[in-house]
Scaffold this motif. Structure first.
Motif, PDB file in Angstrom:
ATOM      1  N   ALA A 328     -19.194  40.049 -26.335  1.00 37.82           N
ATOM      2  CA  ALA A 328     -18.372  38.846 -26.213  1.00 37.82           C
ATOM      3  C   ALA A 328     -16.902  39.178 -26.469  1.00 37.82           C
ATOM      4  O   ALA A 328     -16.008  38.727 -25.745  1.00 37.82           O
ATOM      5  CB  ALA A 328     -18.861  37.771 -27.180  1.00 37.82           C
ATOM      6  N   TRP A 329     -16.669  39.992 -27.526  1.00 38.22           N
ATOM      7  CA  TRP A 329     -15.289  40.380 -27.822  1.00 38.22           C
ATOM      8  C   TRP A 329     -14.694  41.192 -26.685  1.00 38.22           C
ATOM      9  O   TRP A 329     -13.538  40.974 -26.304  1.00 38.22           O
ATOM     10  CB  TRP A 329     -15.246  41.203 -29.110  1.00 38.22           C
ATOM     11  CG  TRP A 329     -13.877  41.773 -29.366  1.00 38.22           C
ATOM     12  CD1 TRP A 329     -12.813  41.157 -29.950  1.00 38.22           C
ATOM     13  CD2 TRP A 329     -13.433  43.082 -28.976  1.00 38.22           C
ATOM     14  NE1 TRP A 329     -11.729  41.994 -29.959  1.00 38.22           N
ATOM     15  CE2 TRP A 329     -12.070  43.181 -29.367  1.00 38.22           C
ATOM     16  CE3 TRP A 329     -14.041  44.165 -28.352  1.00 38.22           C
ATOM     17  CZ2 TRP A 329     -11.327  44.327 -29.147  1.00 38.22           C
ATOM     18  CZ3 TRP A 329     -13.294  45.307 -28.127  1.00 38.22           C
ATOM     19  CH2 TRP A 329     -11.961  45.386 -28.523  1.00 38.22           C
ATOM     20  N   PHE A 330     -15.460  42.127 -26.123  1.00 34.26           N
ATOM     21  CA  PHE A 330     -14.949  42.960 -25.034  1.00 34.26           C
ATOM     22  C   PHE A 330     -14.634  42.110 -23.807  1.00 34.26           C
ATOM     23  O   PHE A 330     -13.633  42.344 -23.117  1.00 34.26           O
ATOM     24  CB  PHE A 330     -15.957  44.042 -24.674  1.00 34.26           C
ATOM     25  CG  PHE A 330     -15.481  44.958 -23.587  1.00 34.26           C
ATOM     26  CD1 PHE A 330     -14.508  45.910 -23.853  1.00 34.26           C
ATOM     27  CD2 PHE A 330     -15.996  44.873 -22.296  1.00 34.26           C
ATOM     28  CE1 PHE A 330     -14.051  46.762 -22.846  1.00 34.26           C
ATOM     29  CE2 PHE A 330     -15.542  45.709 -21.299  1.00 34.26           C
ATOM     30  CZ  PHE A 330     -14.579  46.655 -21.571  1.00 34.26           C
ATOM     31  N   PHE A 331     -15.460  41.123 -23.510  1.00 30.69           N
ATOM     32  CA  PHE A 331     -15.219  40.244 -22.368  1.00 30.69           C
ATOM     33  C   PHE A 331     -13.908  39.488 -22.550  1.00 30.69           C
ATOM     34  O   PHE A 331     -13.082  39.413 -21.622  1.00 30.69           O
ATOM     35  CB  PHE A 331     -16.381  39.271 -22.191  1.00 30.69           C
ATOM     36  CG  PHE A 331     -16.159  38.250 -21.108  1.00 30.69           C
ATOM     37  CD1 PHE A 331     -16.301  38.600 -19.776  1.00 30.69           C
ATOM     38  CD2 PHE A 331     -15.796  36.943 -21.429  1.00 30.69           C
ATOM     39  CE1 PHE A 331     -16.075  37.660 -18.772  1.00 30.69           C
ATOM     40  CE2 PHE A 331     -15.582  36.007 -20.435  1.00 30.69           C
ATOM     41  CZ  PHE A 331     -15.725  36.361 -19.100  1.00 30.69           C
ATOM     42  N   ILE A 332     -13.717  38.918 -23.736  1.00 29.35           N
ATOM     43  CA  ILE A 332     -12.478  38.184 -24.005  1.00 29.35           C
ATOM     44  C   ILE A 332     -11.279  39.126 -23.944  1.00 29.35           C
ATOM     45  O   ILE A 332     -10.229  38.790 -23.381  1.00 29.35           O
ATOM     46  CB  ILE A 332     -12.568  37.491 -25.381  1.00 29.35           C
ATOM     47  CG1 ILE A 332     -13.680  36.433 -25.358  1.00 29.35           C
ATOM     48  CG2 ILE A 332     -11.227  36.860 -25.764  1.00 29.35           C
ATOM     49  CD1 ILE A 332     -13.986  35.850 -26.723  1.00 29.35           C
ATOM     50  N   HIS A 333     -11.444  40.296 -24.529  1.00 27.72           N
ATOM     51  CA  HIS A 333     -10.388  41.310 -24.524  1.00 27.72           C
ATOM     52  C   HIS A 333      -9.992  41.679 -23.093  1.00 27.72           C
ATOM     53  O   HIS A 333      -8.799  41.779 -22.759  1.00 27.72           O
ATOM     54  CB  HIS A 333     -10.891  42.544 -25.279  1.00 27.72           C
ATOM     55  CG  HIS A 333      -9.989  43.724 -25.218  1.00 27.72           C
ATOM     56  ND1 HIS A 333      -8.795  43.802 -25.900  1.00 27.72           N
ATOM     57  CD2 HIS A 333     -10.121  44.915 -24.542  1.00 27.72           C
ATOM     58  CE1 HIS A 333      -8.218  44.975 -25.657  1.00 27.72           C
ATOM     59  NE2 HIS A 333      -9.008  45.663 -24.843  1.00 27.72           N
ATOM     60  N   LEU A 334     -10.983  41.848 -22.226  1.00 26.22           N
ATOM     61  CA  LEU A 334     -10.723  42.219 -20.836  1.00 26.22           C
ATOM     62  C   LEU A 334     -10.035  41.090 -20.088  1.00 26.22           C
ATOM     63  O   LEU A 334      -9.067  41.319 -19.343  1.00 26.22           O
ATOM     64  CB  LEU A 334     -12.041  42.581 -20.146  1.00 26.22           C
ATOM     65  CG  LEU A 334     -11.960  43.018 -18.672  1.00 26.22           C
ATOM     66  CD1 LEU A 334     -11.107  44.273 -18.538  1.00 26.22           C
ATOM     67  CD2 LEU A 334     -13.356  43.260 -18.110  1.00 26.22           C
ATOM     68  N   VAL A 335     -10.495  39.851 -20.281  1.00 22.56           N
ATOM     69  CA  VAL A 335      -9.896  38.705 -19.592  1.00 22.56           C
ATOM     70  C   VAL A 335      -8.434  38.541 -20.001  1.00 22.56           C
ATOM     71  O   VAL A 335      -7.551  38.301 -19.163  1.00 22.56           O
ATOM     72  CB  VAL A 335     -10.690  37.419 -19.886  1.00 22.56           C
ATOM     73  CG1 VAL A 335      -9.930  36.191 -19.393  1.00 22.56           C
ATOM     74  CG2 VAL A 335     -12.068  37.483 -19.239  1.00 22.56           C
ATOM     75  N   ILE A 336      -8.153  38.689 -21.291  1.00 27.66           N
ATOM     76  CA  ILE A 336      -6.772  38.551 -21.772  1.00 27.66           C
ATOM     77  C   ILE A 336      -5.872  39.597 -21.121  1.00 27.66           C
ATOM     78  O   ILE A 336      -4.761  39.294 -20.656  1.00 27.66           O
ATOM     79  CB  ILE A 336      -6.726  38.676 -23.302  1.00 27.66           C
ATOM     80  CG1 ILE A 336      -7.392  37.451 -23.960  1.00 27.66           C
ATOM     81  CG2 ILE A 336      -5.283  38.815 -23.797  1.00 27.66           C
ATOM     82  CD1 ILE A 336      -7.522  37.553 -25.460  1.00 27.66           C
TER      83      ILE A 336
END
Length: 371
Positions: A328-336
């Motif tokens: 979940a953190w990696f997904f948010i990190h990538l989207v940002i």
């Protein structure tokens, strides 16, 4: 008669998104390798050309027979008499030679409109050949003839055996008119070139060094590597090498880039390479970058997806929670970072590595830092 044309055109437009999807990957790879970036004018022309080819193809093959077991054509499958369309027009027309007021009737005659259609259908083909592909008149005539021949053979063979018999006549006049249409398009391309940017000058004012390595480009490289790398992992598995996933990723993403100065097959294909902040990539930097990404991040996902028979239930639960929050953190990190000017992800900042564009100058192949 207008409806008979609108029907295949509507099918062409409906199928275009799927054809464009299949076309996009090879298009991007070719553009990155040949030009180093994606030019919007070049992309627009090529996708428009793809749409045209779909329309031309569907106009030729549709409507299809009601059944695969279609009967043979009563009049025969081939018409090999050149300029026979003149007899068709004279036979069907209501035009009176001495009465000019009847000449407009030609615009309503099927035989005449069929000739006009066969010319017009390849006019865009000849225009694109000269404007975009910069072909000479001999090759343009040849390619227009071959396109027409492809259409005629497709019909003659019942779409290459899909139908029992030809469902339209192989007509030598269609070959002549289609080729003439290509010639007309070739001549009209000179006028078109005056209205559009010159293809040969699209890259004159472009400095590839100002082009950053986009996520699209990186994704294509990763996609190519994701096809090759599992083959290496399968070989490790067949050879009963312990920890095949970790060994294969270490060889493919750490050792190979170290020996090739930051290249994997995928990166080579789209002309990008890894550097240590502009300098030659080091083995330590590769361990930090891909050890964190593949051995830790993807490695934990791999453990969770694999066999965990030796781990207690509480251990599997804890690992599942960790992997969930990590993903979940990696997904948010990538989207940002998709929307930030700085595209560097966490493992790149940690390892102080970045991807740069490979490009050839007249004297040598140089690295150009992205903006």
């Amino acid at each position: 008669m207008l409806h008979s044309y609108l029907f295949p055109i509507s099918y062409a437009f409906m199928s275009f998104p799927f054809a464009a999807l299949l076309f996009t990957l090879p298009f991007l790879i070719v553009q990155y390798r040949k030009y180093g970036y994606i030019n919007k004018v070049r992309a627009f022309v090529l996708y428009l050309f793809l749409l045209y080819l779909l329309n031309a193809f569907f106009l030729v093959i549709l409507p299809l027979p009601a059944t695969r077991h279609n009967p043979a054509l009563a009049s025969g499958a081939m018409q090999l008499l050149p300029l026979n369309f003149i007899n068709d027009i004279l036979r069907e027309t209501s035009v009176i030679g001495g009465d000019p007021s009847t000449y407009l009737h030609l615009l309503k005659e099927r035989a005449f409109l069929q000739v006009i259609f066969n010319i017009l259908i390849t006019v865009p083909f000849g225009m694109v050949l000269r404007y975009y592909f910069r072909t000479g008149w001999v090759r343009s005539i040849l390619y227009s003839f071959l396109l027409s021949l492809f259409f005629e053979v497709t019909q003659l063979t019942g779409i290459y055996g899909l139908y029992d018999h030809a469902y339209r006549v192989f007509d030598v006049d269609d070959l002549i008119m289609n080729t003439l249409g290509g010639i007309c398009g070739y001549l009209a391309a000179e006028w078109l070139s005056g209205l559009l940017p010159r293809i040969e000058k699209l890259d004159e004012d472009v400095n590839v060094s100002t082009k950053r390595v986009t996520y699209t480009r990186r994704a294509i490289a990763f996609l190519i590597d994701s096809v090759i790398w599992p083959i290496l992992m399968a070989m490790c598995y067949v050879l009963h090498i312990p920890a095949s996933f970790w060994v294969a990723t270490g060889i493919y993403f750490i050792l190979i880039p170290w020996f090739t100065d930051g290249l994997t097959p995928g990166k080579w294909m789209v002309r990008i390479r890894l550097t240590k902040m502009g300098d030659r990539i080091t083995l330590a930097a590769l361990f930090k970058r891909y050890g964190l990404l593949y051995w830790v991040f993807f490695g934990l996902n791999r453990l969770l997806a694999g066999s965990l028979d030796n781990i207690p239930d509480i251990g599997r639960l804890f690992l599942g929670i960790v992997v969930f929050f990590m993903n979940a953190w990696f997904f948010i990190h990538l989207v940002i970072h998709l929307f930030k000017k700085d595209p560097m992800l966490f493992y790149e900042k940690f390892s102080k590595t970045r991807q740069v564009v490979l490009w050839k100058t007249p004297s040598e192949e140089t690295e150009k830092e992205p903006a």
